[in-house]
Structures are given as C-alpha cells and as structure tokens.
Design a protein around this motif. Structure first.
Motif, PDB file in Angstrom:
ATOM      1  N   ASP A 173      -4.917   3.350 -46.384  1.00 27.00           N
ATOM      2  CA  ASP A 173      -5.021   2.695 -45.074  1.00 27.00           C
ATOM      3  C   ASP A 173      -5.348   3.674 -43.947  1.00 27.00           C
ATOM      4  N   GLY A 174      -4.737   4.858 -43.994  1.00 28.30           N
ATOM      5  CA  GLY A 174      -4.957   5.828 -42.924  1.00 28.30           C
ATOM      6  C   GLY A 174      -6.420   6.211 -42.795  1.00 28.30           C
ATOM      7  N   TYR A 175      -7.071   6.466 -43.926  1.00 27.72           N
ATOM      8  CA  TYR A 175      -8.476   6.858 -43.910  1.00 27.72           C
ATOM      9  C   TYR A 175      -9.365   5.690 -43.475  1.00 27.72           C
ATOM     10  N   LYS A 176      -9.028   4.481 -43.919  1.00 30.06           N
ATOM     11  CA  LYS A 176      -9.827   3.307 -43.546  1.00 30.06           C
ATOM     12  C   LYS A 176      -9.775   3.054 -42.038  1.00 30.06           C
ATOM     13  N   VAL A 177      -8.566   3.124 -41.479  1.00 30.18           N
ATOM     14  CA  VAL A 177      -8.428   2.883 -40.039  1.00 30.18           C
ATOM     15  C   VAL A 177      -9.103   4.002 -39.248  1.00 30.18           C
ATOM     16  N   LEU A 178      -9.048   5.225 -39.790  1.00 27.89           N
ATOM     17  CA  LEU A 178      -9.743   6.339 -39.144  1.00 27.89           C
ATOM     18  C   LEU A 178     -11.246   6.080 -39.100  1.00 27.89           C
ATOM     19  N   GLY A 179     -11.790   5.513 -40.174  1.00 32.39           N
ATOM     20  CA  GLY A 179     -13.211   5.161 -40.195  1.00 32.39           C
ATOM     21  C   GLY A 179     -13.550   4.115 -39.143  1.00 32.39           C
ATOM     22  N   THR A 180     -12.650   3.148 -38.963  1.00 36.66           N
ATOM     23  CA  THR A 180     -12.853   2.132 -37.920  1.00 36.66           C
ATOM     24  C   THR A 180     -12.852   2.774 -36.537  1.00 36.66           C
ATOM     25  N   LEU A 181     -11.954   3.732 -36.335  1.00 38.83           N
ATOM     26  CA  LEU A 181     -11.893   4.444 -35.055  1.00 38.83           C
ATOM     27  C   LEU A 181     -13.201   5.172 -34.771  1.00 38.83           C
ATOM     28  N   ILE A 182     -13.742   5.823 -35.782  1.00 39.43           N
ATOM     29  CA  ILE A 182     -15.002   6.557 -35.606  1.00 39.43           C
ATOM     30  C   ILE A 182     -16.126   5.599 -35.217  1.00 39.43           C
ATOM     31  N   THR A 183     -16.151   4.431 -35.845  1.00 38.80           N
ATOM     32  CA  THR A 183     -17.162   3.424 -35.505  1.00 38.80           C
ATOM     33  C   THR A 183     -17.011   2.970 -34.058  1.00 38.80           C
ATOM     34  N   LYS A 184     -15.767   2.782 -33.634  1.00 41.78           N
ATOM     35  CA  LYS A 184     -15.508   2.371 -32.246  1.00 41.78           C
ATOM     36  C   LYS A 184     -16.006   3.432 -31.258  1.00 41.78           C
ATOM     37  N   ILE A 185     -15.756   4.692 -31.575  1.00 44.21           N
ATOM     38  CA  ILE A 185     -16.209   5.777 -30.695  1.00 44.21           C
ATOM     39  C   ILE A 185     -17.730   5.820 -30.647  1.00 44.21           C
ATOM     40  N   ASN A 186     -18.357   5.646 -31.801  1.00 42.04           N
ATOM     41  CA  ASN A 186     -19.815   5.708 -31.873  1.00 42.04           C
ATOM     42  C   ASN A 186     -20.479   4.589 -31.075  1.00 42.04           C
ATOM     43  N   MET A 226       3.466   9.677 -46.302  1.00 42.74           N
ATOM     44  CA  MET A 226       3.957   9.844 -44.939  1.00 42.74           C
ATOM     45  C   MET A 226       2.817  10.252 -43.998  1.00 42.74           C
ATOM     46  N   ILE A 227       1.973  11.172 -44.452  1.00 45.97           N
ATOM     47  CA  ILE A 227       0.841  11.611 -43.639  1.00 45.97           C
ATOM     48  C   ILE A 227      -0.155  10.473 -43.449  1.00 45.97           C
ATOM     49  N   ASP A 228      -0.354   9.690 -44.508  1.00 44.60           N
ATOM     50  CA  ASP A 228      -1.292   8.575 -44.400  1.00 44.60           C
ATOM     51  C   ASP A 228      -0.796   7.541 -43.390  1.00 44.60           C
ATOM     52  N   ARG A 229       0.504   7.275 -43.407  1.00 44.17           N
ATOM     53  CA  ARG A 229       1.063   6.342 -42.423  1.00 44.17           C
ATOM     54  C   ARG A 229       0.917   6.903 -41.011  1.00 44.17           C
ATOM     55  N   LYS A 230       1.086   8.195 -40.896  1.00 40.00           N
ATOM     56  CA  LYS A 230       0.942   8.846 -39.594  1.00 40.00           C
ATOM     57  C   LYS A 230      -0.502   8.748 -39.100  1.00 40.00           C
ATOM     58  N   MET A 231      -1.446   8.951 -40.013  1.00 38.62           N
ATOM     59  CA  MET A 231      -2.859   8.836 -39.651  1.00 38.62           C
ATOM     60  C   MET A 231      -3.203   7.402 -39.271  1.00 38.62           C
ATOM     61  N   LYS A 232      -2.655   6.445 -40.020  1.00 38.67           N
ATOM     62  CA  LYS A 232      -2.919   5.040 -39.709  1.00 38.67           C
ATOM     63  C   LYS A 232      -2.376   4.677 -38.334  1.00 38.67           C
ATOM     64  N   ARG A 233      -1.159   5.152 -38.048  1.00 40.72           N
ATOM     65  CA  ARG A 233      -0.544   4.858 -36.752  1.00 40.72           C
ATOM     66  C   ARG A 233      -1.354   5.483 -35.609  1.00 40.72           C
ATOM     67  N   PHE A 234      -1.769   6.733 -35.828  1.00 41.10           N
ATOM     68  CA  PHE A 234      -2.584   7.404 -34.805  1.00 41.10           C
ATOM     69  C   PHE A 234      -3.897   6.659 -34.567  1.00 41.10           C
ATOM     70  N   ALA A 235      -4.613   6.337 -35.660  1.00 40.81           N
ATOM     71  CA  ALA A 235      -5.925   5.699 -35.538  1.00 40.81           C
ATOM     72  C   ALA A 235      -5.805   4.309 -34.915  1.00 40.81           C
ATOM     73  N   SER A 236      -4.765   3.575 -35.272  1.00 40.62           N
ATOM     74  CA  SER A 236      -4.568   2.233 -34.706  1.00 40.62           C
ATOM     75  C   SER A 236      -4.324   2.312 -33.203  1.00 40.62           C
ATOM     76  N   ASN A 237      -3.470   3.249 -32.799  1.00 38.40           N
ATOM     77  CA  ASN A 237      -3.210   3.423 -31.364  1.00 38.40           C
ATOM     78  C   ASN A 237      -4.474   3.867 -30.625  1.00 38.40           C
ATOM     79  N   ALA A 238      -5.241   4.742 -31.275  1.00 38.08           N
ATOM     80  CA  ALA A 238      -6.477   5.228 -30.648  1.00 38.08           C
ATOM     81  C   ALA A 238      -7.488   4.092 -30.482  1.00 38.08           C
TER      82      ALA A 238
END
Length: 251
Positions: A173-186, A226-238
């Motif tokens: 999930d963390g990597y997937k949400v990070l990909g969504t964030l990158i798309t939003k920035i782009n 734990m890191i993946d959940r942290k990445m997901k939380r960060f990307a979702s907030n971003a």
C-alpha cells in the motif's frame, strides 16, 4: 565567409548605393527655385530608405526575446508607415501645395510618425509582458518536473531497498499511494508556484519522503510493514495537502 559577404552587400553596400542614387536623382532633377519642400522631401526619402533597410536588417537577426507575433505586427506597422509617409509626400508635392501650407505638410508627417511610435510602444510592451509570463510559466513547469523526478527517484530507491531485503514492495500500500502522490504532483498547474506556501509544502514533502526512504535502509526485515504503513500515511497526507493547494491556487 560567403554569408559575411552576403551580409555586407545586403546590409551595408546596397543601402549606401540606394542612398547615393536617391541623392543624385534628387539633385539631378532639382528645380531652379528649389525651396524647403524640395529639401524636406529629399531628406525624408533618405530617412525612409534608412528606416526600411534598418528594419530589414533587424528582421534578419533572430532573438529569443522577441516573438514572431511581435515581428509580424511591427512589420505591418512599418510597411504602413512607409506607404502613408511616402504617399503623403507624393500627394502633397504633386497635388496639394496650392491648397495646404508647408506647416500642414510637416504636421501630417509628424502625426503619421507619432502614430507609428505609439503603436510600436504598445506592441513592444505587450510583447515584453507576454515573454515575462512565458518565462515565468517555463520556470514553473521546470519546478513541477523537478519535484516529480525527485519523487520518482525516491520511489525507485524505496522499491530497490525492498528488493535488497528480498521483498517486492510494488504491491504494498505504501508504494502504491506514493505512486498516486507522484501523479498528483506531476499534474499540478504552473500557477500553484506563485504561492510561496505551496513551494514550501512541496519541499517538506520531499524532505519527509527522503527521511522515510533513509529509515527504510536501516530497519530490519521484520519492520518493513511498519515502514510501509509510515509511507502510506505520509503519502496520503501529502495527497490531501496537494488537493488543498490546488484548490487554493484556483481560488
């Protein structure tokens, strides 16, 4: 070498020869009682020729700071000025000397020239404004590409660190949400970078993402969830912040 010779002929030799021929023709057909009108027409004709050749020389020099639209509008204006100026000179000299005074003749020439200057000034200011906006938008687009590429690099590094730990994070999930964030920035619009807060928020996102990626490198395999959940939380907030910034920029 050939180009320099052509440039010399077209930009220097031909204008000089044209001016000399014009001067010779005027003096050759000078009336015995040549007055102010004759010499005014002679000087004005030479000035028109100089203006024409100078303008043609300017058109040959390409400049990134001058748009094609500017050249087109100024070209039309210059042609109209030459036509009206020479037309008024011929019409007055042949038909209107008995009706209108010499002062009126000079006044009309002055008005024609003044109109050309006014139109040229307006076009120049408009073109400068256009270039400033274009340059600003170009810089903003570069900023979008920078943030997008930087986030892509961090995402690739994050994925690679998972591979180094024998784990495929691409479906997490963390990597997937990070990909969504990158798309939003782009997909951000350039206007968002007019807001200093937006630039600061994006910089903070990069910094926070870098911290998580760096932390990922240090944790044992058992803490990957734990890191993946942290990445997901960060990307979702971003993503929420990106949405808010886009709404603010539209307002």
């Amino acid at each position: 070498m050939a180009n320099s010779r052509i440039s010399f002929v077209s930009n220097i030799l031909i204008p000089i020869l044209t001016g000399i021929i014009t001067l010779v023709l005027f003096l050759l057909f000078r009336p015995e009682n040549a007055g102010a009108l004759f010499y005014t027409n002679m000087i004005y004709t030479l000035l028109l020729e100089g203006f024409l050749f100078g303008f043609l020389s300017l058109l040959q020099k390409e400049s990134k700071n001058i748009s094609g639209a500017f050249y087109s509008i100024i070209s039309v204006g210059a042609i109209y000025y030459i036509i009206f100026g020479s037309g008024w000179m011929i019409a007055y000299s042949l038909l209107l000397t008995a009706i209108l005074s010499y002062k009126v003749y000079i006044a009309v020439h002055s008005i024609i020239f003044l109109l050309f200057i006014i139109v040229g000034s307006i076009v120049t200011r408009t073109d400068n404004s256009y270039h400033e906006k274009t340059e600003e938008q170009t810089q903003q687009m570069r900023s979008i590409r920078f943030y997008t590429e930087k986030m892509n690099q961090l995402a690739s590094k994050y994925l690679q660190q998972g591979i180094d730990k024998d784990t495929d994070l691409s479906q997490w999930d963390g990597y997937k949400v990070l990909g969504t964030l990158i798309t939003k920035i782009n997909h951000l619009t350039p206007s968002i970078f007019r807001n200093d807060m937006a630039v600061k928020q994006l910089s903070n996102m990069l910094e926070n993402c870098e911290k998580i990626v760096a932390e990922m490198e240090e944790v044992p395999d058992s803490d990957l969830n734990m890191i993946d959940r942290k990445m997901k939380r960060f990307a979702s907030n971003a993503i929420d912040e990106i949405t808010l910034l886009r709404n603010l920029s539209r307002g």
